[in-house]
Scaffold this motif. Structure first.
Motif, PDB file in Angstrom:
ATOM      1  N   LEU A 119       0.876  -1.178   0.000  1.00 43.74           N
ATOM      2  CA  LEU A 119       0.000   0.000   0.000  1.00 43.74           C
ATOM      3  C   LEU A 119       0.907   1.220   0.000  1.00 43.74           C
ATOM      4  CD1 LEU A 119      -2.856   1.321   0.228  1.00 43.74           C
ATOM      5  CD2 LEU A 119      -2.523   1.280   2.715  1.00 43.74           C
ATOM      6  N   SER A 120       0.965   1.913  -1.124  1.00 40.58           N
ATOM      7  CA  SER A 120       1.895   3.031  -1.253  1.00 40.58           C
ATOM      8  C   SER A 120       1.355   4.315  -0.654  1.00 40.58           C
ATOM      9  CB  SER A 120       2.243   3.265  -2.727  1.00 40.58           C
ATOM     10  OG  SER A 120       1.052   3.526  -3.473  1.00 40.58           O
ATOM     11  N   TYR A 121       0.021   4.455  -0.589  1.00 42.52           N
ATOM     12  CA  TYR A 121      -0.573   5.685  -0.066  1.00 42.52           C
ATOM     13  C   TYR A 121      -2.037   5.454   0.237  1.00 42.52           C
ATOM     14  CZ  TYR A 121      -2.443  10.375   0.348  1.00 42.52           C
ATOM     15  OH  TYR A 121      -3.078  11.492   0.831  1.00 42.52           O
ATOM     16  N   ASN A 122      -2.525   6.163   1.243  1.00 39.84           N
ATOM     17  CA  ASN A 122      -3.967   6.256   1.474  1.00 39.84           C
ATOM     18  C   ASN A 122      -4.286   7.650   1.982  1.00 39.84           C
ATOM     19  OD1 ASN A 122      -2.816   5.300   4.227  1.00 39.84           O
ATOM     20  ND2 ASN A 122      -4.896   5.987   4.733  1.00 39.84           N
ATOM     21  N   SER A 123      -5.445   8.146   1.672  1.00 36.84           N
ATOM     22  CA  SER A 123      -5.836   9.467   2.139  1.00 36.84           C
ATOM     23  C   SER A 123      -6.214   9.410   3.611  1.00 36.84           C
ATOM     24  CB  SER A 123      -7.036   9.985   1.340  1.00 36.84           C
ATOM     25  OG  SER A 123      -7.559  11.148   1.965  1.00 36.84           O
ATOM     26  N   PRO A 124      -5.551  10.192   4.451  1.00 34.66           N
ATOM     27  CA  PRO A 124      -5.878  10.176   5.880  1.00 34.66           C
ATOM     28  C   PRO A 124      -7.192  10.882   6.200  1.00 34.66           C
ATOM     29  CG  PRO A 124      -4.217  11.844   5.453  1.00 34.66           C
ATOM     30  CD  PRO A 124      -4.434  11.118   4.152  1.00 34.66           C
ATOM     31  N   TRP A 125      -7.794  11.523   5.192  1.00 34.09           N
ATOM     32  CA  TRP A 125      -9.056  12.217   5.436  1.00 34.09           C
ATOM     33  C   TRP A 125     -10.210  11.235   5.663  1.00 34.09           C
ATOM     34  CZ3 TRP A 125      -5.217  15.282   4.267  1.00 34.09           C
ATOM     35  CH2 TRP A 125      -5.311  16.649   4.534  1.00 34.09           C
ATOM     36  N   TYR A 126     -10.143  10.075   5.038  1.00 35.64           N
ATOM     37  CA  TYR A 126     -11.276   9.161   5.177  1.00 35.64           C
ATOM     38  C   TYR A 126     -10.880   7.690   5.211  1.00 35.64           C
ATOM     39  CZ  TYR A 126     -10.645   9.578   0.097  1.00 35.64           C
ATOM     40  OH  TYR A 126     -10.118   9.643  -1.161  1.00 35.64           O
TER      41      TYR A 126
ATOM     42  N   LEU B  42      -2.453  17.166   6.605  1.00 35.73           N
ATOM     43  CA  LEU B  42      -1.469  17.173   5.542  1.00 35.73           C
ATOM     44  C   LEU B  42      -1.731  15.985   4.616  1.00 35.73           C
ATOM     45  CD1 LEU B  42       1.534  17.726   7.946  1.00 35.73           C
ATOM     46  CD2 LEU B  42       0.620  19.455   6.401  1.00 35.73           C
ATOM     47  N   THR B  43      -1.484  16.175   3.336  1.00 33.58           N
ATOM     48  CA  THR B  43      -1.694  15.086   2.384  1.00 33.58           C
ATOM     49  C   THR B  43      -0.956  13.819   2.814  1.00 33.58           C
ATOM     50  OG1 THR B  43      -1.969  16.646   0.558  1.00 33.58           O
ATOM     51  CG2 THR B  43      -1.351  14.393  -0.027  1.00 33.58           C
ATOM     52  N   TYR B  44       0.215  13.993   3.393  1.00 30.41           N
ATOM     53  CA  TYR B  44       1.023  12.826   3.752  1.00 30.41           C
ATOM     54  C   TYR B  44       0.993  12.492   5.242  1.00 30.41           C
ATOM     55  CZ  TYR B  44       2.660  13.482  -1.000  1.00 30.41           C
ATOM     56  OH  TYR B  44       2.710  13.626  -2.366  1.00 30.41           O
ATOM     57  N   SER B  45       0.005  13.012   5.988  1.00 30.23           N
ATOM     58  CA  SER B  45      -0.161  12.591   7.377  1.00 30.23           C
ATOM     59  C   SER B  45      -0.355  11.077   7.428  1.00 30.23           C
ATOM     60  CB  SER B  45      -1.382  13.277   8.002  1.00 30.23           C
ATOM     61  OG  SER B  45      -1.180  14.661   8.156  1.00 30.23           O
ATOM     62  N   SER B  46       0.274  10.426   8.394  1.00 27.72           N
ATOM     63  CA  SER B  46       0.109   8.975   8.612  1.00 27.72           C
ATOM     64  C   SER B  46       0.500   8.172   7.380  1.00 27.72           C
ATOM     65  CB  SER B  46      -1.332   8.656   9.013  1.00 27.72           C
ATOM     66  OG  SER B  46      -1.731   9.396  10.136  1.00 27.72           O
ATOM     67  N   HIS B  47       1.493   8.609   6.630  1.00 21.86           N
ATOM     68  CA  HIS B  47       1.878   7.934   5.393  1.00 21.86           C
ATOM     69  C   HIS B  47       2.267   6.479   5.684  1.00 21.86           C
ATOM     70  CE1 HIS B  47       3.755   7.029   1.565  1.00 21.86           C
ATOM     71  NE2 HIS B  47       3.333   8.200   1.100  1.00 21.86           N
TER      72      HIS B  47
END
Length: 450
Positions: free
Chosen positions: A70-77, A312-317
């Motif tokens: 998993l390279s990325y996920n949105s921390p917003w949802y 931030l876009t990369y929060s909890s990356h």
């Protein structure tokens, strides 16, 4: 290409966008290799951050594996597993009660997050005037707008705007620069009284936070007087002022512990900011440890609709958190113990440099130290005739096989935690020779007379 296209950090206007700094091509363990093929001891560990050393295969492998899973996920949802697992493990190392984490991309954004959280919490509580931030002269907290406004190092804000109306700066707690005839205990009393006077003058109802590095890192590895931090913490507690410990440098092994606040200094801050060593510099990650009671206060408020509109876009990356988990494994599996074991040798070998006429003081703790050069050992004046003396020492040391972090008239050393006693000896010997060669330069050029 760098001269034509790259804008470097902290440039001066005369060369901005048109300079090429020394190029590094590889790293392994405590060493880096430059473009000329020279193998250099990485004295600053990058920027206080390569704690586990260069070219750690296990860190590279976990980075690749997580990117493929998993390279990325949105921390917003959405949430990823590495961030949740890391949060629990960090809470286990933090002072009791600091059991929640907000992840950022580095130290500046971590400090910015802590300050914005303070502002938000006071707004929710109906305390809109409780927003002033107290920091110290000599401190460094970042490059974002609010975090940079706290900085108190020379020249940092000469040409930059800041939220100066929100910040009160106290005296730097540097025992080396205390007034003549004032003892360390008396100096500590003065520093604490100064803060108490500020609270009484300004009003506790207007001060939201006190932000302090346990050891001022980029300010010159300033170790405060005994009892200073605990007494400042007591003033914060008595006046409902949040104590934010900026551990961007001191966390993750630099002082032999995951977090230094409680384990080294006996502190129980309301928040701890961290970055750098959390991934040993292999991935940009930072964060804020937040006391659970602060969050409980918000959940109990009568403003359930109030939104902490910060992220931030990369929060909890997921990749960053996976690397941090493996880095924490390395620290727990003997590296913290090793750092504690070699730190006394590191400090004693560097302390011996005080025998050189140009060196006014060597100070530090754990695996961080500063060699401060002075023009006059009696008055402890900085080397005003040559403010670039640190760069001169670094230049000589690079020729001899060592990278130094120069700070005007100071040299900062914070090597990877993997360094051995033999490598400490090699580092100290090169640094001694670099200072001796610099003394020769200054005498020959008529800038200093020894």
């Amino acid at each position: 290409m760098a001269e034509d296209h790259l804008v470097q950090p902290w440039p001066v206007s005369g060369s901005i966008g048109a300079e090429a700094r020394g190029r590094l091509t590889a790293g392994e363990g405590i060493y880096v290799t430059d473009a000329a093929g020279r193998r250099l001891i990485d004295g600053p560990a990058g920027m206080w951050c390569v704690n586990a050393g260069h070219r750690r295969r296990e860190l590279a492998e976990v980075m690749a594996a997580q990117a493929m899973e998993l390279s990325y996920n949105s921390p917003w949802y959405t949430t990823n597993a590495p961030s949740a697992i890391l949060s629990k493990r960090l809470a286990g190392h933090a002072p009791e009660g600091l059991d929640h984490v907000f992840y950022t991309t580095g130290g500046s954004s971590a400090v910015e997050t802590a300050l914005r959280f303070m502002q938000f919490a006071n707004n929710v509580k109906g305390r809109g005037e409780k927003k002033l931030i107290v920091s110290r002269q000599g401190g460094y907290h970042g490059s974002t707008y609010l975090s940079a406004s706290l900085n108190g190092r020379p020249r940092d804000q000469d040409w930059m705007d800041s939220a100066s109306e929100l910040v009160i700066k106290l005296t730097c707690p540097n025992p080396f620069r205390r007034p003549d005839g004032v003892g360390a205990a008396e100096f500590c009393d003065y520093l604490v009284s100064e803060f108490r006077d500020v609270i009484e003058t300004v009003g506790a109802e207007r001060i939201g936070a006190f932000v302090a590095e346990p050891i001022m890192a980029s300010g010159g590895v300033i170790v405060p007087p005994d009892g200073y931090l605990s007494r400042m913490r007591a003033l914060c507690r008595d006046n409902d002022i949040l104590f934010i410990a900026d551990e961007v440098v001191t966390a993750f092994g630099r002082l032999g512990q995951v977090f230094a606040s409680q384990d080294v200094f006996g502190l129980d801050p309301d928040m701890i900011t961290f970055a750098k060593g959390v991934t040993s510099g292999y991935f940009p990650l930072g964060g804020v440890m937040i006391a659970g009671r602060l969050l409980e206060d918000l959940r109990r408020s009568n403003h359930s609709e109030a939104m902490f509109a910060h992220g931030l876009t990369y929060s909890s990356h997921p990749v960053g958190c996976a690397v941090a988990l493996k880095n924490l494994d390395i620290l727990e599996d003997g590296l913290l113990e090793h750092a504690r074991a070699v730190s006394s040798h590191f400090q004693s070998r560097l302390k011996a440099l005080e025998a050189l006429p140009l060196v006014g003081e060597v100070r530090g703790m754990g695996l961080m130290a500063c060699i401060e050069c002075v023009a006059d050992r009696t008055s402890n004046n900085p080397l005003t005739l040559d403010l670039e003396v640190g760069k001169r020492i670094d230049g000589h040391c690079q020729e001899l096989g060592l990278l130094v972090r120069p700070l005007i008239n100071m040299c900062v050393m914070s090597p990877p935690l993997t360094i051995t006693t033999a490598q400490i000896d090699e580092m100290a010997d090169i640094l001694r020779r670099g200072i001796e060669l610099t003394m020769d330069d200054l005498v020959r050029e008529g800038l200093w007379h020894g």
